[in-house]
Design an enzyme around this catalytic site. Structure first.
Site, PDB file in Angstrom:
ATOM      1  N   ASP A 141       0.925  -1.110   0.004  1.00 40.61           N
ATOM      2  CA  ASP A 141      -0.014   0.111   0.065  1.00 40.61           C
ATOM      3  C   ASP A 141       0.920   1.329   0.173  1.00 40.61           C
ATOM      4  O   ASP A 141       1.728   1.406   0.853  1.00 40.61           O
ATOM      5  CB  ASP A 141      -0.867  -0.186   1.342  1.00 40.61           C
ATOM      6  CG  ASP A 141      -1.958   1.109   1.185  1.00 40.61           C
ATOM      7  OD1 ASP A 141      -2.828   1.302   0.474  1.00 40.61           O
ATOM      8  OD2 ASP A 141      -1.645   2.068   1.976  1.00 40.61           O
TER       9      ASP A 141
ATOM     10  N   GLU B 114      -1.509  -1.207  -6.145  1.00 34.23           N
ATOM     11  CA  GLU B 114      -2.633  -0.488  -6.746  1.00 34.23           C
ATOM     12  C   GLU B 114      -2.575   0.152  -8.149  1.00 34.23           C
ATOM     13  O   GLU B 114      -1.201   0.461  -8.144  1.00 34.23           O
ATOM     14  CB  GLU B 114      -3.172   0.491  -5.740  1.00 34.23           C
ATOM     15  CG  GLU B 114      -3.886  -0.268  -4.649  1.00 34.23           C
ATOM     16  CD  GLU B 114      -3.991   0.841  -3.268  1.00 34.23           C
ATOM     17  OE1 GLU B 114      -4.992   1.117  -3.012  1.00 34.23           O
ATOM     18  OE2 GLU B 114      -2.979   1.457  -2.967  1.00 34.23           O
TER      19      GLU B 114
ATOM     20  N   CYS C 112     -16.451  -7.503  13.221  1.00 32.77           N
ATOM     21  CA  CYS C 112     -15.694  -8.451  13.912  1.00 32.77           C
ATOM     22  C   CYS C 112     -14.689  -7.929  15.155  1.00 32.77           C
ATOM     23  O   CYS C 112     -14.167  -8.608  15.815  1.00 32.77           O
ATOM     24  CB  CYS C 112     -14.721  -9.213  12.830  1.00 32.77           C
ATOM     25  SG  CYS C 112     -13.558  -8.513  12.327  1.00 32.77           S
TER      26      CYS C 112
ATOM     27  N   ASP D 188      -3.148   1.579   6.732  1.00 35.16           N
ATOM     28  CA  ASP D 188      -2.483   1.108   5.846  1.00 35.16           C
ATOM     29  C   ASP D 188      -2.145  -0.405   5.534  1.00 35.16           C
ATOM     30  O   ASP D 188      -2.086  -0.983   4.373  1.00 35.16           O
ATOM     31  CB  ASP D 188      -1.047   1.967   5.595  1.00 35.16           C
ATOM     32  CG  ASP D 188      -1.163   3.274   5.365  1.00 35.16           C
ATOM     33  OD1 ASP D 188      -2.422   3.784   4.894  1.00 35.16           O
ATOM     34  OD2 ASP D 188      -0.275   4.398   5.887  1.00 35.16           O
TER      35      ASP D 188
HETATM   36 ZN   LIG Z   1     -13.997  -7.176  10.269  1.00 33.57          ZN
END
Ligand SMILES: [Zn+2]
Length: 388
Positions: A191, A277, A351, A358
């Site tokens: 990233d 990316e 979650c 990043d």
């Molecule tokens: Zn999650």
């Protein structure tokens, strides 16, 4: 065997006499460029269609009358300038086609000694040996880095260019390498650029360079100083020279940082796939802070480095779709939420995962290669583990 076209750019350490000769060569190149440009203009105005081969023939026919001194310089210097003028015209016509007018269309300009960068091109017999390069008509010139440019490679041509009083050389080469063994390491996501230069999915972080930030502050200070100096004064010239030197230092440092990253993600980790990316993913251009942190230019340079180093190391490169929500997706459970740029930690409402923004993005990129989401919660890394 794999054929790679690439460039090696490095600093020269010419003697004083050589540096003087380089300056003269650059002057000769500029003279030919300006002659070719004037010649083209005249042909156009007369309704003709110029072409660079005819121009070259015409120049060769008159050069002993117009500029007999040009024979003191390598023949290829002049040769390349006809191509340069040709390219300048092609670019100009392309911009016109795109609907640009006036200054934006940028009609090819005559070169001046003071405004334009000094450079010239050489081709022919060029060798690198024992930290030196042999150039036609010039002879052996010392290279600043003795082991950077490989010996025994096919050199197509070189460009010599002056920056802030120093001479650099860029070798355009064709390199044959054995097909590399296919890399088998775990896929790695990279990233690029908000808080740090780059974060990899294995937790490795490349921090923004503090020295570079200092240089940039110093640059801003010098630029303010320049605006106060009287035009034409010797102090102004001194400040200008300081600024040019600093620009060069910044460029070198930046290139060095990018090489560190591209080396790590290819040669060092040897992942089966490296996922980056596509450019402009995060609207880099619009956001001023971002543009400062990582300019588009260094982004594309990093991509270029990763791509060729990946080829050398048997690593596959995967480019994530520009709309892939790498920052917004939870790398643990896959849920998606909005992530404004100022939010540094990804806190998942579903979650409960908490992870550096990043790093989360890098892990999502890596998961693209695996085609599956990683099971389990990623552990948030402490500052010391993340630093270089
Ligand atoms: Zn999650």
């Amino acid at each position: 065997m794999l054929t790679l076209n690439r460039a090696y750019k490095t600093k020269l350490r010419p003697t004083k006499a050589q540096a003087r000769y380089f300056n003269e060569c650059a002057g000769a190149a500029r003279f030919v460029f300006n002659w070719a440009l004037a010649d083209r203009k005249a042909i156009f105005e007369a309704g003709g269609k110029p072409n660079k081969f005819e121009q070259k023939r015409r120049f060769n026919a008159i050069k002993d009358d117009v500029c007999p001194w040009i024979r003191e310089y390598p023949y290829e210097i002049a040769d390349k300038e006809f191509t340069h003028v040709d390219i300048a015209y092609q670019n100009f016509f392309r911009r016109i086609k795109q609907g640009k007018v006036g200054k934006e269309a940028g009609f090819p300009k005559f070169k001046s000694k003071h405004k334009d960068k000094q450079s010239f091109v050489l081709r022919g017999r060029i060798h690198v040996k024992n930290g030196r390069v042999k150039l036609p008509r010039i002879g052996w010139v010392n290279l600043a880095e003795s082991d950077y440019v490989p010996e025994n490679i096919k050199i197509n041509f070189v460009t010599l260019l002056e920056r802030a009083g120093e001479w650099f050389i860029s070798f355009q080469v064709e390199q044959q390498i054995d097909n590399p063994e296919i890399a088998t390491g775990e896929p790695l996501g990279v990233d690029v650029g908000i808080k740090s230069l780059a974060v990899c999915s294995d937790g490795k972080e490349f921090l923004n360079d503090k020295v570079l930030v200092q240089y940039e502050k110093k640059l801003a200070r010098l630029q303010r100083e320049l605006s106060r100096r009287e035009k034409g004064s010797s102090n102004r010239a001194k400040t200008k020279a300081k600024i040019a030197k600093l620009h060069q230092k910044i460029a070198n440092k930046r290139a060095h940082n990018l090489h560190n990253i591209s080396k790590y993600v290819t040669e060092h980790k040897r992942p089966s796939v490296v996922v980056i990316e596509d450019l402009n993913v995060k609207g880099m251009v619009k956001n001023h802070n971002l543009a400062k942190a990582v300019s588009d230019a260094s982004m594309s340079e990093l991509h270029r480095q990763i791509e060729y180093k990946a080829a050398w190391n048997g690593v596959e490169v995967l480019k994530a779709d520009r709309w892939f929500a790498s920052s917004k997706t939870c790398s643990s459970c896959g849920c998606i939420q909005d992530m404004p740029l100022d939010i540094r930690v990804y806190k998942c409402p579903d979650c409960g995962a908490e992870i550096d923004r990043d790093l989360n993005a890098a892990m999502n990129l890596a998961a693209l290669a695996e085609g599956v989401k990683r099971p389990g919660l990623p552990v948030e890394l402490s500052g010391s583990e993340r630093s270089l």
